[in-house]
Structure formats: structure tokens, C-alpha cells
Design a protein around this motif. Structure first.
Motif: not given
Length: 180
Positions: A64-93
Motif C-alpha cells: 500500500a505504501q509503494t502504491k501511495f508513493d507512486y500515486a503521489w508522484g503521478l499526481v505531482r507530474s506535469a503530464k495529464r495522463a500521469n495525473q489521471e493515473l495517480g487519481v485512479k490509484l488513490f481511488k483504489e487505495i
């Protein structure tokens, strides 16, 4: 040289420190979940890659912590696709780990904000503020959401006003032409 270190934090249940030394450049990010570091900073691709590699390495049973950290990084990315994936992972968590819901709410709100979904951002942020009314991160994000909604509302009103004015001028010209 790339080093990733996970440690405990007083802001939330854990934090991650990422130390990069790429081409004689060093960048250190400590405790990304503390209010002092929530200045809408973007993660560099190299930094995100470290988190992604750890996430992929743990497949199919990602902690869970690894997934959280990756989602955190994705949300902080400049790329919209990464941000969307980050939100998806946070919703799963959020769904899979009830004990992490409080932490996820902020990042779900931040991700929605970064994606321009201000209504969802406000809803998630308000959910967090109901749990923690004194949360300075959520208070700050609430101000950002309100400012953005107000700014975009003013821009929208200006555009509508401009269209109405142009239509009025065009109507006046047509009216004058028809009366001759």
C-alpha cells in the motif's frame, strides 16, 4: 546515483525521501506530505521513474505504501495522463485501505484540482476538512480551489459579456442598415 529512503513522519503515517544526483545536480525532497512542501511542485521524470520502478518491482502484490508513493508522484507530474493515473490509484487505495482514507482525500482533491475538476476537488477537500478542520494543507487547497473557480468564473463572464456586446454592435449595425 539514486537513493530512495522511506521513514516515519509526524504529518502522516510515513514519508519518502528521494535523493537524486544526476549530472552533478542534486535534488532532495523530504516528507512530501508535510504542509511546508505542498507548494504545487512538479516531480521530475527521473524522480517519478524511481517510484514507478519500485511499483513495478512489487507487482503483482504491491504494498500500500509503494502504491501511495507512486500515486503521489503521478499526481505531482506535469503530464495529464500521469495525473489521471495517480487519481485512479488513490481511488483504489481509498477503497481498499480504510485506514488510508484520510491521507487519500487530500491527494484525491489535489489530483482533481490539477485536472481542472474543481467540483470534485472541493468535495474531496471538504470531506477531509470535516474530519480535520484544522488541516492546513486542506485549508490552503480550499483557498486555491476557490481562487481558481472565481478566476475562471470571471473569465467566463467576461467572454459572455464580450459576445453579448459584439452581438449588440452587430444588431445595431444591421438595424441601421435596415432602416435606410
Amino acid at each position: 546515483m539514486i537513493v530512495v529512503q522511506v521513514q516515519n513522519s509526524s504529518c502522516f503515517s510515513s514519508s519518502i525521501s528521494i535523493i537524486f544526483n544526476c549530472s552533478m545536480r542534486t535534488r532532495v525532497t523530504h516528507n512530501p506530505r508535510c504542509p511546508a512542501l505542498q507548494k504545487q511542485t512538479l516531480l521530475l521524470d527521473e524522480e517519478l521513474e524511481v517510484l514507478r520502478e519500485q511499483y513495478l518491482k512489487e507487482q503483482p502484490q504491491v504494498q500500500a505504501q509503494t502504491k501511495f508513493d507512486y500515486a503521489w508522484g503521478l499526481v505531482r507530474s506535469a503530464k495529464r495522463a500521469n495525473q489521471e493515473l495517480g487519481v485512479k490509484l488513490f481511488k483504489e487505495i481509498y477503497s481498499d485501505n480504510p485506514s488510508r482514507r484520510r491521507e487519500c482525500l487530500y491527494y484525491l482533491a489535489l489530483g482533481a484540482f490539477r485536472l481542472g475538476n474543481y467540483q470534485e476537488a472541493r468535495q474531496r477537500n471538504d470531506d477531509l476538512l470535516r474530519i480535520e478542520p484544522e488541516n492546513t494543507q486542506a485549508q490552503g487547497l480550499r483557498r486555491l480551489i476557490d481562487e481558481k473557480v472565481q478566476t475562471e468564473g470571471l473569465i467566463g463572464m467576461a467572454l459572455v459579456g464580450g459576445v453579448v456586446a459584439a452581438a449588440g454592435v452587430l444588431g445595431a449595425i444591421l438595424f441601421k442598415g435596415a432602416s435606410r
